[in-house]
Design a protein around this motif. Structure first.
Motif, PDB file in Angstrom:
ATOM      1  N   SER A  67       1.398  -1.159  -0.114  1.00  0.00           N
ATOM      2  CA  SER A  67       0.006   0.346  -0.227  1.00  0.00           C
ATOM      3  C   SER A  67       1.147   1.646   0.047  1.00  0.00           C
ATOM      4  O   SER A  67       1.543   1.123   0.931  1.00  0.00           O
ATOM      5  N   VAL A  68       1.003   2.447  -0.750  1.00  0.00           N
ATOM      6  CA  VAL A  68       1.334   3.343  -1.588  1.00  0.00           C
ATOM      7  C   VAL A  68       0.340   4.867  -1.841  1.00  0.00           C
ATOM      8  O   VAL A  68      -0.502   4.478  -1.991  1.00  0.00           O
ATOM      9  N   ALA A  74       9.817   1.445   4.693  1.00  0.00           N
ATOM     10  CA  ALA A  74       8.975   2.396   3.454  1.00  0.00           C
ATOM     11  C   ALA A  74       8.480   1.065   3.398  1.00  0.00           C
ATOM     12  O   ALA A  74       9.047   0.509   2.857  1.00  0.00           O
ATOM     13  N   PRO A  75       7.236   1.622   2.423  1.00  0.00           N
ATOM     14  CA  PRO A  75       6.772   1.011   0.933  1.00  0.00           C
ATOM     15  C   PRO A  75       7.842   0.614   0.130  1.00  0.00           C
ATOM     16  O   PRO A  75       8.098   1.859  -0.451  1.00  0.00           O
ATOM     17  N   THR A  76       7.575  -0.838   0.483  1.00  0.00           N
ATOM     18  CA  THR A  76       8.008  -0.986  -0.605  1.00  0.00           C
ATOM     19  C   THR A  76       7.996  -1.937  -2.070  1.00  0.00           C
ATOM     20  O   THR A  76       7.324  -3.068  -2.015  1.00  0.00           O
ATOM     21  N   ILE A  77       8.378  -1.532  -2.657  1.00  0.00           N
ATOM     22  CA  ILE A  77       8.121  -2.544  -4.432  1.00  0.00           C
ATOM     23  C   ILE A  77       8.811  -2.848  -5.465  1.00  0.00           C
ATOM     24  O   ILE A  77       9.764  -2.677  -5.312  1.00  0.00           O
ATOM     25  N   PHE A  78       8.853  -4.220  -5.020  1.00  0.00           N
ATOM     26  CA  PHE A  78       9.891  -5.292  -6.583  1.00  0.00           C
ATOM     27  C   PHE A  78       9.718  -4.547  -7.658  1.00  0.00           C
ATOM     28  O   PHE A  78       8.306  -4.688  -8.461  1.00  0.00           O
ATOM     29  N   VAL A  79      10.291  -4.650  -8.577  1.00  0.00           N
ATOM     30  CA  VAL A  79      10.136  -3.721 -10.182  1.00  0.00           C
ATOM     31  C   VAL A  79      11.437  -4.370 -11.026  1.00  0.00           C
ATOM     32  O   VAL A  79      11.593  -3.179 -11.845  1.00  0.00           O
ATOM     33  N   GLY A  80      11.842  -5.819 -10.153  1.00  0.00           N
ATOM     34  CA  GLY A  80      13.051  -6.447 -11.059  1.00  0.00           C
ATOM     35  C   GLY A  80      12.229  -7.319 -12.593  1.00  0.00           C
ATOM     36  O   GLY A  80      11.003  -7.106 -12.141  1.00  0.00           O
ATOM     37  N   LEU A  81      13.072  -6.957 -12.892  1.00  0.00           N
ATOM     38  CA  LEU A  81      12.388  -7.511 -15.195  1.00  0.00           C
ATOM     39  C   LEU A  81      12.159  -8.815 -14.845  1.00  0.00           C
ATOM     40  O   LEU A  81      13.706  -9.651 -14.561  1.00  0.00           O
ATOM     41  N   ASP A  82      10.842  -9.557 -15.490  1.00  0.00           N
ATOM     42  CA  ASP A  82      10.733 -11.155 -15.743  1.00  0.00           C
ATOM     43  C   ASP A  82      11.443 -10.965 -17.564  1.00  0.00           C
ATOM     44  O   ASP A  82      10.575 -10.504 -18.193  1.00  0.00           O
TER      45      ASP A  82
END
Length: 324
Positions: A58-59, A144-152
């Protein structure tokens, strides 16, 4: 009697006015309550729930302080015109993103060794991470709110667009993202049509400290085959992060018509040695060498910041030159 009648009439009027006043106050109270609920609803709408590989986050929409640990995401934020980045690892930042090496941005460690004390001191509203930091996800979420944005990379374009759309949604840049993605789609469609009609076979290698590793379809650099449409010289290359170790004899045996080379040493700040390594007597016997079809790809785009709006577009441009 007349006096009593007059007093009774006045009393009735007073009661009526009191009732109207009470009703008016009730209406105002209801209106305020209704407006309060509306504001609460708007407040709720500003909080987004983002699903990603490591969970749900949640951000708050339009976060004011962002720490970025993925150069592809930094590339996309820069292309979208997002100015809320406050910290990043300032080692090996791609040249085209060199402004983020400035003193106005906090150096928050390295890609593999974050400085959690500095990150905590920044009090960020959002942290963006990728594969190199995934094992530390829980530590980041405590800050802090953390989002994974790694590329598949096995589904490169789908994953790329998901990341772009996620960032665009968070920062209210959907229109800009849509326009930029459409430009890339058009560019890739034209490239794919051109490449798929070509009979040449291609091979992608990473040069590193005197050694080479090969990458095929669905791999880290498989976009050349899977998306851009270049036929692979070898369809059975092992898919792994570090590629399949290969020899110069292997390259000659595959005899690619197009040889794409990524120099890891240059990407991480070393001196380029790939040309001397690659263009030896064995490689000089390949069709790629004979026809001047060896392309030294920009290691910053391919090794450091792949998956960004700017880098993906540049990657398409880089490989297209062999078809001219």
């Amino acid at each position: 009697m007349k006096k009593l009648g007059f007093m009774f009439t006045v009393l009735l009027l007073a009661i009526g006015l009191a009732a109207c006043g009470s009703g008016s106050e009730a209406k105002n109270d209801n209106k305020q309550a209704s407006e309060g609920n509306g504001n609460d609803h708007e407040q709720q709408e500003e909080t987004l729930t983002i699903k990603h590989e490591l969970g749900e986050t949640s951000v708050q929409k339009n976060p004011k302080k962002v720490v970025v640990f993925d150069f592809g995401a930094l590339d996309t934020l820069d292309a979208l015109g997002v100015e809320e980045v406050v910290g990043l690892p300032q080692m090996n930042v791609p040249n085209y993103l060199s402004k983020y090496e400035g003193d106005e941005y906090e150096n928050v460690g390295s890609l593999k060794e974050p400085d959690f004390e500095k990150i905590h001191a920044l009090k960020p509203d959002l942290i963006l991470i990728s594969g190199r930091q995934s094992d530390m996800y829980d530590e980041f979420t405590e800050i802090a709110p953390t989002i994974f944005v790694g590329l598949d990379t096995s589904r490169y374009m789908e994953s790329f667009k998901e990341n772009v759309n996620t960032l665009a949604k968070i920062f209210g840049k959907e229109d800009v993202a849509k326009t930029e993605v459409e430009k890339i789609d058009d560019k890739i469609a034209a490239l794919h049509e051109k490449a798929s009609k070509d009979d040449g076979k291609s091979l992608v290698v990473l040069a590193n400290e005197g050694k080479m590793s090969a990458y095929g379809p669905s791999s880290r650099f498989g976009i050349i085959h899977d998306v851009f449409g270049f036929a692979p010289a070898d369809e059975n290359i092992e898919v792994s992060t570090h590629g399949q170790n290969v020899s110069f004899e292997y390259v000659l045996e595959q005899n690619p018509d197009y040889l794409f080379v990524i120099d890891r040493g240059t990407a991480i700040g070393g001196e380029s040695s790939s040309k001397q390594l690659v263009e030896n007597e064995l490689i000089q016997k390949t069709n790629a060498y004979k026809n001047d079809k060896i392309v030294y790809l920009d290691p910053e785009n391919w090794y450091l910041s792949g998956g960004g709006l700017e880098s993906v577009s540049a990657m398409a441009d880089e490989v297209e030159v062999v078809l001219d």
